[in-house]
Design a protein around this motif. Structure first.
Motif, PDB file in Angstrom:
ATOM      1  N   ALA A 124       1.007  -1.107   0.067  1.00 46.21           N
ATOM      2  CA  ALA A 124       0.176   0.245   0.213  1.00 46.21           C
ATOM      3  C   ALA A 124       0.894   1.406   0.309  1.00 46.21           C
ATOM      4  CB  ALA A 124      -0.580  -0.166   1.042  1.00 46.21           C
ATOM      5  N   ILE A 125       1.925   1.397   1.026  1.00 44.53           N
ATOM      6  CA  ILE A 125       2.839   2.001   0.790  1.00 44.53           C
ATOM      7  C   ILE A 125       3.478   2.875  -0.340  1.00 44.53           C
ATOM      8  CG2 ILE A 125       5.147   1.422   1.336  1.00 44.53           C
ATOM      9  CD1 ILE A 125       3.201   4.478   3.403  1.00 44.53           C
ATOM     10  N   VAL A 126       3.803   1.823  -1.057  1.00 41.99           N
ATOM     11  CA  VAL A 126       4.325   2.242  -2.360  1.00 41.99           C
ATOM     12  C   VAL A 126       3.154   2.338  -3.722  1.00 41.99           C
ATOM     13  CG1 VAL A 126       5.402   0.797  -4.341  1.00 41.99           C
ATOM     14  CG2 VAL A 126       6.304   0.592  -1.669  1.00 41.99           C
ATOM     15  N   LEU A 127       2.306   2.180  -3.938  1.00 38.88           N
ATOM     16  CA  LEU A 127       1.214   2.381  -4.451  1.00 38.88           C
ATOM     17  C   LEU A 127       1.145   3.696  -4.665  1.00 38.88           C
ATOM     18  CD1 LEU A 127      -1.268  -0.831  -4.521  1.00 38.88           C
ATOM     19  CD2 LEU A 127       0.142  -0.356  -6.580  1.00 38.88           C
ATOM     20  N   GLU A 128       0.710   3.815  -2.688  1.00 38.90           N
ATOM     21  CA  GLU A 128       0.289   5.490  -2.503  1.00 38.90           C
ATOM     22  C   GLU A 128       1.186   6.632  -2.755  1.00 38.90           C
ATOM     23  OE1 GLU A 128      -2.109   8.588  -1.071  1.00 38.90           O
ATOM     24  OE2 GLU A 128      -2.208   6.360  -1.931  1.00 38.90           O
ATOM     25  N   LEU A 129       2.666   6.081  -2.835  1.00 38.16           N
ATOM     26  CA  LEU A 129       3.405   6.857  -2.879  1.00 38.16           C
ATOM     27  C   LEU A 129       4.079   7.246  -4.584  1.00 38.16           C
ATOM     28  CD1 LEU A 129       6.279   6.311   0.524  1.00 38.16           C
ATOM     29  CD2 LEU A 129       4.623   8.233  -0.155  1.00 38.16           C
ATOM     30  N   ALA A 130       3.488   6.526  -5.001  1.00 41.01           N
ATOM     31  CA  ALA A 130       3.885   6.094  -6.346  1.00 41.01           C
ATOM     32  C   ALA A 130       3.462   7.096  -7.419  1.00 41.01           C
ATOM     33  CB  ALA A 130       4.012   4.637  -6.719  1.00 41.01           C
ATOM     34  N   ARG A 131       1.491   6.603  -6.545  1.00 34.05           N
ATOM     35  CA  ARG A 131       1.012   7.819  -7.318  1.00 34.05           C
ATOM     36  C   ARG A 131       0.975   9.445  -6.703  1.00 34.05           C
ATOM     37  NH1 ARG A 131      -4.220   9.645  -6.848  1.00 34.05           N
ATOM     38  NH2 ARG A 131      -6.277   9.604  -7.808  1.00 34.05           N
ATOM     39  N   TYR A 132       0.937   9.416  -5.381  1.00 33.33           N
ATOM     40  CA  TYR A 132       1.707  10.433  -5.335  1.00 33.33           C
ATOM     41  C   TYR A 132       2.767  11.692  -6.135  1.00 33.33           C
ATOM     42  CZ  TYR A 132       2.824  15.529  -2.190  1.00 33.33           C
ATOM     43  OH  TYR A 132       3.288  16.342  -2.267  1.00 33.33           O
ATOM     44  N   PHE A 133       3.860  10.917  -6.252  1.00 31.18           N
ATOM     45  CA  PHE A 133       4.926  11.577  -6.772  1.00 31.18           C
ATOM     46  C   PHE A 133       4.495  11.532  -8.425  1.00 31.18           C
ATOM     47  CE2 PHE A 133       7.506   9.452  -2.661  1.00 31.18           C
ATOM     48  CZ  PHE A 133       7.560  11.056  -2.786  1.00 31.18           C
ATOM     49  N   SER A 134       4.064  10.300  -8.773  1.00 28.09           N
ATOM     50  CA  SER A 134       3.929  10.339 -10.518  1.00 28.09           C
ATOM     51  C   SER A 134       2.768  11.627 -10.872  1.00 28.09           C
ATOM     52  CB  SER A 134       3.116   9.321 -10.680  1.00 28.09           C
ATOM     53  OG  SER A 134       2.341   9.177 -10.335  1.00 28.09           O
ATOM     54  N   ALA A 135       2.279  12.366  -9.935  1.00 26.86           N
ATOM     55  CA  ALA A 135       0.950  13.132  -9.632  1.00 26.86           C
ATOM     56  C   ALA A 135       1.565  14.445  -9.467  1.00 26.86           C
ATOM     57  CB  ALA A 135      -0.666  12.605  -9.560  1.00 26.86           C
ATOM     58  N   THR A 136       2.851  14.770  -8.819  1.00 22.83           N
ATOM     59  CA  THR A 136       2.713  15.778  -8.342  1.00 22.83           C
ATOM     60  C   THR A 136       4.490  16.614  -9.383  1.00 22.83           C
ATOM     61  OG1 THR A 136       2.828  15.432  -6.412  1.00 22.83           O
ATOM     62  CG2 THR A 136       3.756  16.742  -6.256  1.00 22.83           C
ATOM     63  N   PRO A 137       3.851  18.535  -9.461  1.00 22.29           N
ATOM     64  CA  PRO A 137       5.362  19.081 -10.312  1.00 22.29           C
ATOM     65  C   PRO A 137       6.995  18.620  -9.275  1.00 22.29           C
ATOM     66  CG  PRO A 137       3.558  19.850  -9.996  1.00 22.29           C
ATOM     67  CD  PRO A 137       3.301  19.048  -9.225  1.00 22.29           C
ATOM     68  N   LEU A 138       7.522  18.696 -10.236  1.00 22.58           N
ATOM     69  CA  LEU A 138       8.984  18.340  -9.297  1.00 22.58           C
ATOM     70  C   LEU A 138       9.492  19.512  -8.668  1.00 22.58           C
ATOM     71  CD1 LEU A 138      11.750  16.300  -8.975  1.00 22.58           C
ATOM     72  CD2 LEU A 138      12.546  17.781 -11.473  1.00 22.58           C
ATOM     73  N   GLU A 139       8.827  20.235  -8.646  1.00 25.32           N
ATOM     74  CA  GLU A 139       9.051  21.278  -8.160  1.00 25.32           C
ATOM     75  C   GLU A 139       8.243  21.574  -6.867  1.00 25.32           C
ATOM     76  OE1 GLU A 139       7.891  21.619 -10.990  1.00 25.32           O
ATOM     77  OE2 GLU A 139       9.475  22.070 -12.428  1.00 25.32           O
ATOM     78  N   PHE A 181      11.367   8.603  -1.992  1.00 32.39           N
ATOM     79  CA  PHE A 181      11.275   9.366  -2.143  1.00 32.39           C
ATOM     80  C   PHE A 181      12.667   9.923  -3.111  1.00 32.39           C
ATOM     81  CE2 PHE A 181       8.582   9.784   1.004  1.00 32.39           C
ATOM     82  CZ  PHE A 181       8.187  10.975   1.820  1.00 32.39           C
ATOM     83  N   TYR A 182      13.724   9.039  -3.144  1.00 38.05           N
ATOM     84  CA  TYR A 182      15.047   9.796  -4.014  1.00 38.05           C
ATOM     85  C   TYR A 182      15.437   9.753  -5.088  1.00 38.05           C
ATOM     86  CZ  TYR A 182      19.450   9.276  -5.755  1.00 38.05           C
ATOM     87  OH  TYR A 182      20.512   9.371  -6.490  1.00 38.05           O
ATOM     88  N   LEU A 183      14.547   8.409  -5.935  1.00 39.14           N
ATOM     89  CA  LEU A 183      14.219   8.299  -6.984  1.00 39.14           C
ATOM     90  C   LEU A 183      13.146   9.203  -7.783  1.00 39.14           C
ATOM     91  CD1 LEU A 183      12.928   4.411  -7.484  1.00 39.14           C
ATOM     92  CD2 LEU A 183      15.172   5.917  -8.041  1.00 39.14           C
ATOM     93  N   SER A 184      11.827  10.111  -6.497  1.00 48.44           N
ATOM     94  CA  SER A 184      10.883  11.010  -7.235  1.00 48.44           C
ATOM     95  C   SER A 184      11.784  12.556  -7.268  1.00 48.44           C
ATOM     96  CB  SER A 184      10.369  11.265  -5.777  1.00 48.44           C
ATOM     97  OG  SER A 184      11.081  12.021  -5.221  1.00 48.44           O
ATOM     98  N   GLY A 185      12.778  12.923  -7.133  1.00 43.06           N
ATOM     99  CA  GLY A 185      13.417  13.528  -7.410  1.00 43.06           C
ATOM    100  C   GLY A 185      14.089  14.986  -5.849  1.00 43.06           C
TER     101      GLY A 185
END
Length: 377
Positions: A124-139, A181-185
């Motif tokens: 669940a934590i992987v799916l939710e973090l992946a969803r948040y990071f993929s839908a959030t601008p890098l800035e 977190f690291y992979l998301s930038g």
């Protein structure tokens, strides 16, 4: 067989099946078969109580994996948040009405099955973090304000799991989250700052650990301080590993395990038992199979279409979770890490663990089967 398609084309059910990686699936089955044979030996040459139950659980897990692999990837994007919330609520239920075993309150007794929500949270934590990071601008991700939500997503379950207490699982979820977190930038200096803060707070955190957790750390530093108590597990594990030599004592012939000197031989220390019977070569073979499995997982992520960042993050997160299982368990039983109660997936006896790991493999295969197209959100 590999199906090539354009980025907007969807695969049929049959095409998705033939687009799976059957070498990956074959290694999973081989490791599970070795695990069942080892559990047969652990019971003194009897199929009960462990080998038969494990075989049944694996078959159920295999079915779950195949179903999960054939589901469209969009499904996982849609259920990420609801699944996380439900799993978090189950962790709350554990605190008030959980089943207690081995000194910890970690399970929900369903009668026919004891559910461990902390294992589901690893997905669940992987799916939710992946969803948040993929839908959030890098800035936004690189700003401190943008890290408040993902930090809360991680902090809530980690806190609940530590209360159970289950330090091993909480650290696995935390480490897996750090990778995402690291992979998301997120910039490296933020990790350095957080690490420094934790190191500075270590003396305070020490006082919040349970006595058995303190003993595990002290025993890791010096197993001989309590050879008949806290140090017994790791001392006997090292004896078993050493007595196996290069080629082992032979199947069903491990003395440390069959004379019951080796504790938890069917769960956390199953790698030690296997290595006693098949030696260093046998242990190296298990490591080799897991290395191939983990390598395939990371290769899956690199094959995913650039328009499916969510899929890349999910595969990397779930594969890292499996890597942590293997690394922590084997490092633990050979004395490189404190004993924290982390099983060896596909081999150790257990219900929720094997189901959650097989579901993770199925999700990874789902994204791999649809690797050549974008994710439709």
């Amino acid at each position: 067989m590999s199906i090539i398609l354009n980025k907007n084309q969807e695969l049929t059910l049959k095409e998705r099946f033939f687009n799976l990686n059957f070498v990956f699936i074959g290694i999973i089955i081989l490791l599970a078969a070795i695990g069942c044979l080892t559990l047969y030996s652990a019971a003194g040459g009897n199929i009960s109580p462990w080998a038969l139950n494990q075989a049944v659980r694996f078959c159920v897990g295999l079915g779950i994996m195949l179903v999960a692999a054939l589901i469209q990837p969009e499904f996982y994007y849609k259920i990420a948040t609801p699944f996380y919330i439900v799993t978090l609520l189950l962790l709350v239920v554990v605190e008030f009405a959980g089943h207690t075993g081995m000194g910890a309150q970690r399970w929900i007794n369903l009668g026919f099955f004891k559910l461990q929500p902390s294992e589901l949270m690893k997905i669940a934590i992987v799916l939710e973090l992946a969803r948040y990071f993929s839908a959030t601008p890098l800035e936004k991700i690189r700003s401190l304000k943008g890290l408040i939500i993902p930090a809360a997503i991680v902090g809530a379950p980690v806190g609940l799991i530590m209360i159970q207490p289950d330090l091993g699982t909480s650290l696995m979820i935390l480490f897996c989250a750090v990778v995402l977190f690291y992979l998301s930038g997120v910039q490296w200096w933020k990790f350095a700052l957080a690490g420094s803060a934790i190191a500075a707070a270590a003396p305070v955190l020490w006082h919040f650990l349970h006595n058995y957790q303190k003993n595990r750390i002290l025993t890791f530093l010096n197993p001989e301080r309590d050879p008949q108590g806290a140090g017994y597990h790791i001392i006997q594990a090292k004896i078993a590993l050493g007595s196996g030599g290069l080629s082992g004592k032979g199947y069903l012939s491990g003395t440390q395990s069959h004379l019951n000197f080796l504790p938890e031989k069917h769960t956390d220390f199953i790698f030690t038992m296997f290595s006693e019977e098949f030696g260093m070569l046998g242990g190296a073979f298990i490591l080799f199979l897991n290395l191939i499995l983990i390598s395939y997982g990371y290769w899956f992520a690199f094959r995913i279409h650039n328009g499916n960042y969510f899929g890349k993050m999910v595969i990397l997160g779930l594969n890292t979770n499996y890597f942590l299982y293997v690394f922590i368990n084997i490092a633990m039983v050979i004395g490189l890490l404190p004993v924290v109660g982390v099983p060896l997936p596909l081999m150790s006896y257990g219900g929720t663990v094997i189901i959650s790991v097989m579901a993770s493999f199925g999700i990874m295969l789902s994204f791999y089967a649809n690797r050549d197209r974008e994710l439709k959100k």
